[in-house]
Enzyme design. Structure first.
Site, PDB file in Angstrom:
ATOM      1  N   ASP A   1      -3.366 -52.819  16.606  1.00  0.00           N
ATOM      2  CA  ASP A   1      -2.280 -51.828  16.503  1.00  0.00           C
ATOM      3  C   ASP A   1      -2.186 -51.312  15.056  1.00  0.00           C
ATOM      4  OD1 ASP A   1      -0.176 -50.150  17.070  1.00  0.00           O
ATOM      5  OD2 ASP A   1       1.323 -51.725  17.241  1.00  0.00           O
TER       6      ASP A   1
ATOM      7  N   HIS B   1      -7.003 -50.775  20.108  1.00  0.00           N
ATOM      8  CA  HIS B   1      -5.666 -50.260  19.800  1.00  0.00           C
ATOM      9  C   HIS B   1      -5.532 -49.934  18.309  1.00  0.00           C
ATOM     10  CE1 HIS B   1      -1.102 -50.697  20.829  1.00  0.00           C
ATOM     11  NE2 HIS B   1      -1.271 -49.837  19.848  1.00  0.00           N
TER      12      HIS B   1
ATOM     13  N   ASP C   1       1.074 -44.947  24.256  1.00  0.00           N
ATOM     14  CA  ASP C   1       1.483 -45.957  23.281  1.00  0.00           C
ATOM     15  C   ASP C   1       2.399 -45.376  22.210  1.00  0.00           C
ATOM     16  OD1 ASP C   1       1.636 -48.394  21.840  1.00  0.00           O
ATOM     17  OD2 ASP C   1       0.246 -47.535  20.390  1.00  0.00           O
TER      18      ASP C   1
ATOM     19  N   ASN D   1       6.986 -52.202  16.165  1.00  0.00           N
ATOM     20  CA  ASN D   1       7.395 -52.167  17.577  1.00  0.00           C
ATOM     21  C   ASN D   1       6.264 -52.664  18.458  1.00  0.00           C
ATOM     22  OD1 ASN D   1       9.517 -50.723  16.477  1.00  0.00           O
ATOM     23  ND2 ASN D   1       8.809 -48.756  17.267  1.00  0.00           N
TER      24      ASN D   1
HETATM   25  O1  DOR Z   1       5.099 -50.172  15.421  1.00  0.00           O
HETATM   26  C1  DOR Z   1       4.453 -49.369  16.066  1.00  0.00           C
HETATM   27  N1  DOR Z   1       3.912 -48.295  15.466  1.00  0.00           N
HETATM   28  N2  DOR Z   1       4.304 -49.557  17.361  1.00  0.00           N
HETATM   29  C2  DOR Z   1       3.733 -48.617  18.152  1.00  0.00           C
HETATM   30  O2  DOR Z   1       3.591 -48.845  19.316  1.00  0.00           O
HETATM   31  C3  DOR Z   1       3.308 -47.318  17.590  1.00  0.00           C
HETATM   32  C4  DOR Z   1       2.986 -47.477  16.174  1.00  0.00           C
HETATM   33  C5  DOR Z   1       2.810 -46.174  15.440  1.00  0.00           C
HETATM   34  O3  DOR Z   1       2.237 -45.243  16.023  1.00  0.00           O
HETATM   35  O4  DOR Z   1       3.192 -46.090  14.284  1.00  0.00           O
HETATM   36 ZN    ZN Z   2       2.638 -49.627  20.907  1.00  0.00          ZN
END
Ligand code: DOR
Ligand code: ZN
Length: 428
Positions: A308, A64, A155, A281
């Protein structure tokens, strides 16, 4: 050839945890794993790395990451993203598909995929579940898989339409690929990025309640009950979601879970201290949630630690918290955060952490990696589990949106080796 001597070799796939020497051949594959001093090789042609007091493990696998390529390369691109991954001990990553344009066609896929093949580590690519991540029409999953997509995801955006998602689950089952879902029910959200509660009230924000995550997760687990696709619940943040996964697995429902280093390391309190930099998020939540996430990794309910890694520019993150984008970089601080906040506090054994960083994600995404064995890939990380270091304010990543800058962490990557080549070495 590279000879790694005297390290504590930990391989979750085989259960090995012993002092060993590891030889990686010129073909980029592991040539030998033997008792210390036992490997016979021509020392003239060998680069020797002394790994005494260090851990030698399979190169980490992150399913991720956001490399922002194509279209948002002022935040990151595949080259700087790969450099950040290598610096964090990663030899394989899976890029998310919320780029510009998003990865919803073979044409867009092929363009970025060709560039990803040129990098020093293995950079794999996921494709979208729905066209333009609009949640109304499925992509041509079969053609995208054929082109090389290792998984499907929207996502960044939850998928609201149950019938559409059910169809997507069925297709992913048929194609035998994971589908990874961002679970935040838009109907239950007041505002994203900060936990609904004490801190959102203090800041005058609506907040993101945990119900948004666990209600949608419960729905999707039940949608998958009869289908049995490889359902991957991304960045789990709430204690209730962990318990849902635990019960679903007990019932034999096919479901897997990811947690990020930041959700294992921090709570909503970080938003008070670091403002927009801690906006993410789903949001950082309470200490109770954090402890449940740790327990979930410890008992195997949560299968994978995935960063992430979400780069944003300084200008974007300088905005006030209600306007700054959500997300933080994570590749270069992942090991340090996880070891500091879970291993050195006695909450998760090292072997379990390595499992969640290597073989579990590799198996789910059908990646030839995440293990150490003779003739297996020469993808290796060497780290010092005890080394103290301060998180700097600049990174191999193009971005520096980390709320952990200035923190002292314990545990640092010293070498990353991919395909038998040193792709990262900590400056001495
Ligand atoms: O905080 C987040 N940023 N959550 C996500 O799922 C996407 C990500 C982003 O692409 O910046
Ligand atoms: Zn996400």
């Amino acid at each position: 050839m590279i000879l790694i001597k005297n390290g504590r070799v930990i391989d979750s796939a085989s259960g090995l945890d012993e002092l060993r020497d590891v030889l990686i051949g010129d073909d980029g594959r592991i040539a030998a794993i033997d008792a210390c001093g036992e490997i016979d090789c021509d020392l003239e042609n060998v680069e020797v790395i002394d790994a005494s007091e260090k851990v030698v493990a399979p190169g980490f696998v992150d399913v991720h990451v956001h490399f922002r390529d194509p279209g948002l390369t002022y935040k990151e691109d595949v080259v700087t993203g790969a450099a950040a991954a290598a610096a964090g001990g990663y030899t394989t990553v899976v890029c998310m598909a919320n780029t510009k344009p998003s990865i919803d066609s073979v044409e867009v896929f092929n363009e970025v995929y060709a560039r990803e093949q040129q990098l020093p580590i293995h950079v794999l690519q996921a494709a979208n579940v729905t066209m333009g991540m609009q949640g109304t029409k499925l992509t041509d999953m079969s053609a995208l898989k054929e082109a090389g997509a290792v998984g499907f995801t929207d996502d960044g955006v939850p998928i609201a339409d149950e019938k559409l998602l059910l169809e997507a689950l069925k297709q992913c089952k048929e194609l035998d690929v994971p589908i990874s879902l961002h679970e935040e029910d838009p109907h239950l959200m007041y505002s994203p990025g900060v936990n609904y509660g004490e801190v959102s009230r203090e800041l005058g924000l609506g907040g993101a309640p945990e119900e948004a995550e666990y209600v949608l997760t419960a729905r999707d687990i039940m949608l998958n009950k009869k289908v049995g696709a490889k359902l991957d619940i991304q960045h789990i943040s709430s204690a209730v979601t962990v318990e849902l996964l635990r019960q679903a697995k007990k019932q034999g429902i096919e479901v897997y879970g990811e947690v990020t280093p930041q959700h294992l390391a921090a709570t909503e309190d970080l938003v008070r201290q670091r403002g927009s930099l801690a906006r993410v998020n789903p949001p950082l939540r309470t200490e109770k949630d954090r402890q449940a996430l740790i327990a979930g990794v410890a008992d195997g309910t949560i299968d994978m630690i995935a960063t992430d890694h979400a780069p944003h520019s300084s200008e974007e993150k300088a905005k006030d918290i209600s306007h700054a984008p959500s997300g933080m970089i994570g590749l270069e601080t992942a090991l340090g955060l996880v070891l500091t906040h879970t291993y050195h506090t006695g909450l998760i054994p090292l072997e379990t952490i390595i499992r969640a960083l290597t073989i579990n994600p590799a198996r789910l995404y059908n990646i030839d990696g995440g293990y150490l064995s003779v003739n297996g890939p020469g993808d290796v990380v060497i780290f010092d589990p005890d080394k103290l270091w301060l998180v700097p304010n600049h990174f191999a990543s193009k971005a520096s949106n980390s709320p952990f800058i200035g923190d002292e962490l314990q545990g640092r990557v010293e070498y990353t080796i991919c395909n038998g080549k040193i792709v990262y070495c900590l400056a001495k």
